[in-house]
Structure formats: structure tokens, C-alpha cells
Design a protein around this motif. Sequence first.
Motif, PDB file in Angstrom:
ATOM      1  N   ARG A 184       7.160  11.183   0.091  1.00  0.00           N
ATOM      2  CA  ARG A 184       6.895  10.200  -0.965  1.00  0.00           C
ATOM      3  C   ARG A 184       5.558  10.531  -1.631  1.00  0.00           C
ATOM      4  N   CYS A 185       5.585  10.613  -2.963  1.00  0.00           N
ATOM      5  CA  CYS A 185       4.429  11.001  -3.757  1.00  0.00           C
ATOM      6  C   CYS A 185       3.905   9.777  -4.498  1.00  0.00           C
ATOM      7  N   TYR A 186       2.696   9.341  -4.189  1.00  0.00           N
ATOM      8  CA  TYR A 186       2.103   8.127  -4.752  1.00  0.00           C
ATOM      9  C   TYR A 186       1.014   8.486  -5.755  1.00  0.00           C
ATOM     10  N   SER A 187       1.060   7.828  -6.919  1.00  0.00           N
ATOM     11  CA  SER A 187       0.025   8.010  -7.929  1.00  0.00           C
ATOM     12  C   SER A 187      -0.061   6.745  -8.773  1.00  0.00           C
ATOM     13  N   LEU A 188      -1.226   6.500  -9.359  1.00  0.00           N
ATOM     14  CA  LEU A 188      -1.374   5.361 -10.264  1.00  0.00           C
ATOM     15  C   LEU A 188      -0.757   5.653 -11.626  1.00  0.00           C
ATOM     16  N   GLU A 189      -0.463   6.893 -11.912  1.00  0.00           N
ATOM     17  CA  GLU A 189       0.136   7.292 -13.182  1.00  0.00           C
ATOM     18  C   GLU A 189       1.517   7.885 -12.910  1.00  0.00           C
ATOM     19  N   THR A 190       2.496   7.507 -13.714  1.00  0.00           N
ATOM     20  CA  THR A 190       3.852   8.037 -13.545  1.00  0.00           C
ATOM     21  C   THR A 190       3.869   9.555 -13.661  1.00  0.00           C
TER      22      THR A 190
ATOM     23  N   LEU B 165       5.298   0.635  -6.692  1.00  0.00           N
ATOM     24  CA  LEU B 165       4.670  -0.013  -5.553  1.00  0.00           C
ATOM     25  C   LEU B 165       3.760  -1.103  -6.084  1.00  0.00           C
ATOM     26  N   GLU B 166       3.978  -2.316  -5.619  1.00  0.00           N
ATOM     27  CA  GLU B 166       3.143  -3.432  -6.077  1.00  0.00           C
ATOM     28  C   GLU B 166       1.696  -3.218  -5.657  1.00  0.00           C
ATOM     29  N   PRO B 167       0.758  -3.741  -6.436  1.00  0.00           N
ATOM     30  CA  PRO B 167      -0.663  -3.578  -6.095  1.00  0.00           C
ATOM     31  C   PRO B 167      -0.982  -4.193  -4.736  1.00  0.00           C
ATOM     32  N   ILE B 168      -1.747  -3.455  -3.938  1.00  0.00           N
ATOM     33  CA  ILE B 168      -2.173  -3.976  -2.635  1.00  0.00           C
ATOM     34  C   ILE B 168      -3.686  -4.108  -2.563  1.00  0.00           C
ATOM     35  N   ASP B 169      -4.356  -3.684  -3.627  1.00  0.00           N
ATOM     36  CA  ASP B 169      -5.814  -3.684  -3.610  1.00  0.00           C
ATOM     37  C   ASP B 169      -6.417  -4.811  -4.433  1.00  0.00           C
ATOM     38  N   GLY B 170      -5.592  -5.799  -4.828  1.00  0.00           N
ATOM     39  CA  GLY B 170      -6.101  -6.908  -5.614  1.00  0.00           C
ATOM     40  C   GLY B 170      -6.137  -6.636  -7.106  1.00  0.00           C
ATOM     41  N   SER B 171      -5.803  -5.407  -7.519  1.00  0.00           N
ATOM     42  CA  SER B 171      -5.796  -5.091  -8.943  1.00  0.00           C
ATOM     43  C   SER B 171      -4.429  -5.436  -9.531  1.00  0.00           C
ATOM     44  N   ASP B 172      -4.274  -5.188 -10.811  1.00  0.00           N
ATOM     45  CA  ASP B 172      -2.982  -5.426 -11.449  1.00  0.00           C
ATOM     46  C   ASP B 172      -2.260  -4.115 -11.746  1.00  0.00           C
ATOM     47  N   ARG B 173      -2.714  -3.013 -11.156  1.00  0.00           N
ATOM     48  CA  ARG B 173      -2.127  -1.702 -11.395  1.00  0.00           C
ATOM     49  C   ARG B 173      -1.041  -1.397 -10.370  1.00  0.00           C
TER      50      ARG B 173
END
Length: 134
Positions: free
Chosen positions: A64-70, A112-120
Motif C-alpha cells: 500500500r502506497c500512501y501519499s497526501l497527493e494522488t 484515507l481519512e485524516p488522522i492527524d487532526g487536519s482536513d487533508r
Amino acid sequence: MIEPWIYDVLTGDADVTDLVGERIFPARAIRQAGFPYLVYEGGAFEPSNTLASAATGQAAFTVRCYSLETAGAWELANAVGAALEAQSLASNTAGSVTTGPCLIQGYDQSSLEPIDGSDRFATVVTVAATVWHN
């Protein structure tokens, strides 16, 4: 077990490590991993009928590859896919496992829903693959 082989392939590929550094984790990432990162999970050994004396079979696994940008998640997934496909060109050994061809089964994108309190939201691209090994 196929996990050591997966780890060796991912950490041994310059294109992958240029994108994630050392953020490559088995099963789940540490909470403050930072983006982008990889999580891999190996499947069970499935024996195949063979006349050879050594046990042979295949294992399905995912990365699984995770990034904040698609685009970043897809860039990472493509690097992972290329690293895995390159392993099909030769037999490789990690620990007591010798691998043969690795076949990419497909790619799947999710969020993936934000887990760090941000809206990203983070983008997750899952690379599914199967490797033959003994």
C-alpha cells in the motif's frame, strides 16, 4: 515467508527509496511516519504440484502506497510495480526463500481519512502481486 523478500526488493530499489526514504513498514505504519510511506503484507505460501524435489508455490501480497497527493501515490505505486517486475528477470534469494517470477495482479486507489487532526485526506494506491518461490 515472503516478507523478507518484499522488504529487500523495496529497500533495494533506488526509485522507491528516493520517494519514501526508510518509511517502509510491515503490516502497519508507525503513527508519525510522515508521508509518503509504504506498508506491505505477505500472503501465505500456496504449494503447487511439481515433480521437483523442492517445495514450490506462490504467495499473494500487497504493498500500500500512501501519499497526501494522488499523483504522489501513483508515482510511488508505479515505482513499486517496476521494482517488483524487475525481480521477474532473475532468481533472487532472501533468507531461505528463492523467488522466481513476480506478477502484478493490479492497482487500486482509495482514500484515507485524516488522522492527524487536519482536513487533508491521503491517497492510498494498493499494488497487488503474486510471486513464485520455494
